[in-house]
Design a protein around this motif. Sequence first.
Motif, PDB file in Angstrom:
ATOM      1  N   TRP A 425      38.644 -41.146 117.535  1.00 53.34           N
ATOM      2  CA  TRP A 425      39.271 -39.859 117.789  1.00 53.34           C
ATOM      3  C   TRP A 425      39.046 -38.982 116.560  1.00 53.34           C
ATOM      4  CZ3 TRP A 425      44.661 -42.076 119.584  1.00 53.34           C
ATOM      5  CH2 TRP A 425      44.514 -42.654 120.842  1.00 53.34           C
ATOM      6  N   PRO A 426      38.815 -37.690 116.740  1.00 51.32           N
ATOM      7  CA  PRO A 426      38.552 -36.820 115.589  1.00 51.32           C
ATOM      8  C   PRO A 426      39.805 -36.601 114.748  1.00 51.32           C
ATOM      9  CG  PRO A 426      38.738 -35.532 117.591  1.00 51.32           C
ATOM     10  CD  PRO A 426      38.759 -36.966 118.020  1.00 51.32           C
ATOM     11  N   MET A 427      39.598 -36.389 113.473  1.00 57.72           N
ATOM     12  CA  MET A 427      40.697 -36.070 112.570  1.00 57.72           C
ATOM     13  C   MET A 427      40.270 -34.890 111.708  1.00 57.72           C
ATOM     14  SD  MET A 427      42.103 -36.192 109.358  1.00 57.72           S
ATOM     15  CE  MET A 427      43.802 -35.731 109.024  1.00 57.72           C
ATOM     16  N   SER A 428      41.030 -33.827 111.671  1.00 57.23           N
ATOM     17  CA  SER A 428      40.687 -32.659 110.871  1.00 57.23           C
ATOM     18  C   SER A 428      41.810 -32.361 109.888  1.00 57.23           C
ATOM     19  CB  SER A 428      40.453 -31.429 111.774  1.00 57.23           C
ATOM     20  OG  SER A 428      41.616 -31.149 112.530  1.00 57.23           O
ATOM     21  N   ARG A 432      39.913 -37.410 103.102  1.00 56.82           N
ATOM     22  CA  ARG A 432      39.325 -38.744 102.974  1.00 56.82           C
ATOM     23  C   ARG A 432      38.590 -39.194 104.236  1.00 56.82           C
ATOM     24  NH1 ARG A 432      39.039 -39.637  97.602  1.00 56.82           N
ATOM     25  NH2 ARG A 432      41.000 -39.013  96.625  1.00 56.82           N
ATOM     26  N   ILE A 433      39.110 -38.866 105.399  1.00 54.80           N
ATOM     27  CA  ILE A 433      38.502 -39.344 106.643  1.00 54.80           C
ATOM     28  C   ILE A 433      38.330 -38.180 107.616  1.00 54.80           C
ATOM     29  CG2 ILE A 433      39.481 -41.648 106.381  1.00 54.80           C
ATOM     30  CD1 ILE A 433      41.575 -40.899 108.495  1.00 54.80           C
ATOM     31  N   ASP A 434      37.415 -38.334 108.563  1.00 54.97           N
ATOM     32  CA  ASP A 434      37.199 -37.298 109.574  1.00 54.97           C
ATOM     33  C   ASP A 434      37.343 -37.845 110.989  1.00 54.97           C
ATOM     34  OD1 ASP A 434      34.936 -38.826 109.833  1.00 54.97           O
ATOM     35  OD2 ASP A 434      33.531 -37.274 109.155  1.00 54.97           O
ATOM     36  N   LYS A 435      37.876 -39.067 111.101  1.00 55.78           N
ATOM     37  CA  LYS A 435      38.077 -39.677 112.402  1.00 55.78           C
ATOM     38  C   LYS A 435      39.086 -40.797 112.264  1.00 55.78           C
ATOM     39  CE  LYS A 435      34.147 -42.747 111.565  1.00 55.78           C
ATOM     40  NZ  LYS A 435      32.771 -43.122 111.960  1.00 55.78           N
ATOM     41  N   VAL A 436      39.622 -41.227 113.397  1.00 58.62           N
ATOM     42  CA  VAL A 436      40.425 -42.444 113.425  1.00 58.62           C
ATOM     43  C   VAL A 436      39.757 -43.383 114.408  1.00 58.62           C
ATOM     44  CG1 VAL A 436      42.538 -41.253 112.795  1.00 58.62           C
ATOM     45  CG2 VAL A 436      41.992 -41.556 115.203  1.00 58.62           C
ATOM     46  N   ILE A 437      39.755 -44.665 114.070  1.00 61.33           N
ATOM     47  CA  ILE A 437      39.092 -45.668 114.906  1.00 61.33           C
ATOM     48  C   ILE A 437      40.170 -46.613 115.413  1.00 61.33           C
ATOM     49  CG2 ILE A 437      37.238 -47.355 115.037  1.00 61.33           C
ATOM     50  CD1 ILE A 437      36.098 -46.159 112.464  1.00 61.33           C
ATOM     51  N   VAL A 438      40.453 -46.538 116.717  1.00 63.04           N
ATOM     52  CA  VAL A 438      41.557 -47.297 117.299  1.00 63.04           C
ATOM     53  C   VAL A 438      41.042 -48.211 118.402  1.00 63.04           C
ATOM     54  CG1 VAL A 438      43.188 -45.452 116.762  1.00 63.04           C
ATOM     55  CG2 VAL A 438      42.069 -45.495 118.999  1.00 63.04           C
ATOM     56  N   GLY A 439      41.878 -49.172 118.788  1.00 67.49           N
ATOM     57  CA  GLY A 439      41.533 -50.025 119.917  1.00 67.49           C
ATOM     58  C   GLY A 439      41.366 -49.192 121.176  1.00 67.49           C
ATOM     59  N   SER A 440      40.391 -49.523 121.984  1.00 71.49           N
ATOM     60  CA  SER A 440      40.055 -48.700 123.149  1.00 71.49           C
ATOM     61  C   SER A 440      41.209 -48.572 124.139  1.00 71.49           C
ATOM     62  CB  SER A 440      38.821 -49.272 123.856  1.00 71.49           C
ATOM     63  OG  SER A 440      39.072 -50.587 124.333  1.00 71.49           O
ATOM     64  N   HIS A 441      42.090 -49.576 124.185  1.00 72.56           N
ATOM     65  CA  HIS A 441      43.210 -49.515 125.128  1.00 72.56           C
ATOM     66  C   HIS A 441      44.241 -48.476 124.724  1.00 72.56           C
ATOM     67  CE1 HIS A 441      42.529 -53.898 126.752  1.00 72.56           C
ATOM     68  NE2 HIS A 441      41.457 -53.128 126.844  1.00 72.56           N
ATOM     69  N   MET A 508      45.140 -40.883 108.753  1.00 74.09           N
ATOM     70  CA  MET A 508      44.949 -41.553 110.040  1.00 74.09           C
ATOM     71  C   MET A 508      46.121 -41.261 110.964  1.00 74.09           C
ATOM     72  SD  MET A 508      45.898 -44.077 112.205  1.00 74.09           S
ATOM     73  CE  MET A 508      45.152 -44.799 113.620  1.00 74.09           C
ATOM     74  N   VAL A 509      47.350 -41.314 110.432  1.00 68.75           N
ATOM     75  CA  VAL A 509      48.532 -41.055 111.248  1.00 68.75           C
ATOM     76  C   VAL A 509      48.530 -39.605 111.728  1.00 68.75           C
ATOM     77  CG1 VAL A 509      51.043 -41.202 111.366  1.00 68.75           C
ATOM     78  CG2 VAL A 509      49.770 -42.778 109.906  1.00 68.75           C
ATOM     79  N   SER A 510      48.078 -38.693 110.875  1.00 68.33           N
ATOM     80  CA  SER A 510      47.979 -37.288 111.272  1.00 68.33           C
ATOM     81  C   SER A 510      46.990 -37.116 112.420  1.00 68.33           C
ATOM     82  CB  SER A 510      47.554 -36.433 110.071  1.00 68.33           C
ATOM     83  OG  SER A 510      47.426 -35.075 110.432  1.00 68.33           O
ATOM     84  N   GLY A 511      45.839 -37.791 112.328  1.00 68.76           N
ATOM     85  CA  GLY A 511      44.847 -37.719 113.396  1.00 68.76           C
ATOM     86  C   GLY A 511      45.370 -38.317 114.691  1.00 68.76           C
ATOM     87  N   PHE A 512      46.054 -39.447 114.586  1.00 64.72           N
ATOM     88  CA  PHE A 512      46.638 -40.083 115.758  1.00 64.72           C
ATOM     89  C   PHE A 512      47.681 -39.177 116.406  1.00 64.72           C
ATOM     90  CE2 PHE A 512      50.237 -42.537 117.409  1.00 64.72           C
ATOM     91  CZ  PHE A 512      49.624 -43.262 118.419  1.00 64.72           C
ATOM     92  N   SER A 513      48.559 -38.608 115.584  1.00 61.27           N
ATOM     93  CA  SER A 513      49.618 -37.747 116.086  1.00 61.27           C
ATOM     94  C   SER A 513      49.054 -36.505 116.769  1.00 61.27           C
ATOM     95  CB  SER A 513      50.550 -37.345 114.941  1.00 61.27           C
ATOM     96  OG  SER A 513      51.551 -36.462 115.369  1.00 61.27           O
ATOM     97  N   SER A 514      48.013 -35.930 116.184  1.00 59.88           N
ATOM     98  CA  SER A 514      47.402 -34.735 116.773  1.00 59.88           C
ATOM     99  C   SER A 514      46.765 -35.056 118.120  1.00 59.88           C
ATOM    100  CB  SER A 514      46.351 -34.161 115.817  1.00 59.88           C
ATOM    101  OG  SER A 514      46.953 -33.728 114.617  1.00 59.88           O
TER     102      SER A 514
END
Length: 609
Positions: A425-428, A432-441, A508-514
């Motif tokens: 998922w993208p993270m803006s 430090r990071i520009d994406k989050v990588i999570v389990g597909s489920h 990562m938490v910011s990207g997930f939350s967004s």
Amino acid sequence: MSKARTNNIIKRIVDAAMTVLLLFLMAYQVTGEMAHEWIGMGMTVLVIIHQILNRKWYGALFKGKYNPYRTVTTILNILLLLGIALTAFCGMSMSGYAVPFLYGMAPVSFVRRMHLSMSHWGFVLMGLHLGMHIPAMTAGLKLKDRTKKILTCIFAGIGGIGLNLFLQSGMPDYLFFRVPFAFLDYEKAGWQVLLENMLMLSFWAFVGTQTAAVCRKAVQKAETKKNPILPVAAVMASVIIGIVLTFLFPSADGQTSFGNADWSAPQAEGTQKEAAGGVQEGTRTEGAGREQDASQTENASAGTNTAAAGAVSSDTAAGADSSVVFFTSDISAEGLVKIYDTLGWTPAGNAAVKISTGEPPASNYLRPELIGDLVKKVDGTIVECNTAYGGSRSSSAMHRQVAEDHGYTAIADFDLMDEEGEVEWPMSGGTRIDKVIVGSHAENYSDWVILSHFKGHAMAGFGGAIKNVGIGISSPSGKVYIHTAGTKTSGSIWYSDQDAWLEALAEMVSGFSSHVGKEHIIYINVMNRLSVDCDCDGHPAEPDIHDIGILASSDPVALDQACVDLIYQAEGNESLVKRMESLHAVHTLEHAEEIGLGRRTYELVNIDG
């Protein structure tokens, strides 16, 4: 056959068995914890037998003259014996299978790190010990000088490969207490792990063999005219080969324990002062800190009704510059449901309840009898991802067994979100990071209950809501990506820049939350069993702090900040405060606030009647 010859044969068999067991002991990812413990017990028995067979050595310790060879071997033998004894003692103090009745006979947090270091020192010293005795064991072969030189060159090359593997695997970090856990590659074939262990052992055996040659030739030089410097040159050649290979063929993660590691750790002193100061300054001006009057949690209940208008409106209830954090001292299934109800939040679709399943055999994971009613109330699925550092939860099969053993599958459906792959998922807005990588489920759930056990953590300083999302929802490669501040997605999770990886954690938490939507997430922290060690540690230290309560909010930053502040107020907090400050843990919250994930200012509302 004479008695002396029989004894020598028995000694050789015991020595060979000890060497084989050593190779397997250093292959934890191959054997697993139960077999590791029983192999360790077998090694302990063989060491005792070895001492009995060589008991005359003790009687001769204070007799005769000490030449260089005898001096070196005596010192080496004593160090090896002490190392093995410490390794065995520490291992038994953490035993969950072989001798569980000895568990906790010494502080587990201490013996875990001591065991990690001493086992690797034992590996090195065992190799040196073996090498020092190889010349005596092979004396009967009557090899020609030319053959000896050829063999020396061959073993110098093999030793160089072993040194390369030694550096690439990060073993120097373990020797000098630089990392709290062993970072193992569980995807590597078992035969390859054992072969690499053999090659690494061969380097130290080669060093031992050449050290024995130096000692002997130093004594014999006047008579034989042989140069004692030649063995030193052979060792140097092996070292050079190892170093050259390390630079020519770096590990997959681009880091090794040679050259890239931050040995001086210049950040440490300043970090502690900055972390402590950061909490003091923020809490005094924001009214949310360690010096906050404890009566605030007792007298805040008057604001409960207005503040409980719901997760979305809780920020408004607290004011434009702060968030609401609810508190109850009732750590029970009823108390957990009550604080959830106070949030006024209901899932609109499929609800995921993110917990940590906890590492066996004795971690402080949230018990199913505590969380079961809440999980059923939201009709939730308990979700997790596999680990990136090994242990009992690094593969789906093992992880599912842990979830069953810990009682989670009995109270709800259980989903390993990365079992069928991962998604990005993208993270803006981060640095430090520009994406989050999570389990597909993760894409199967529209609403999330982040249910966290607040405690210390060996790498982040503390683990709460942000850690539970930032690492817990990330797939194994996503975990590596966060731990290394976005620099890689495979290999060791060890990274020398502490602040950088804490910033990646918050991002990562910011990207997930967004991606999910803030209104679709609530966060609950349970402050019980407040060990300095996290639930990923199967042998955590006993808590020094009494249980505090349960806190909940729609703002993960305010929630974790409130938990940190309550730790600073608690009696017996020295060990956990030291853990947090030494790792600059507050920086996670500082950066999280900077990127807009949440606020460190909050109103703490006590819902106890």
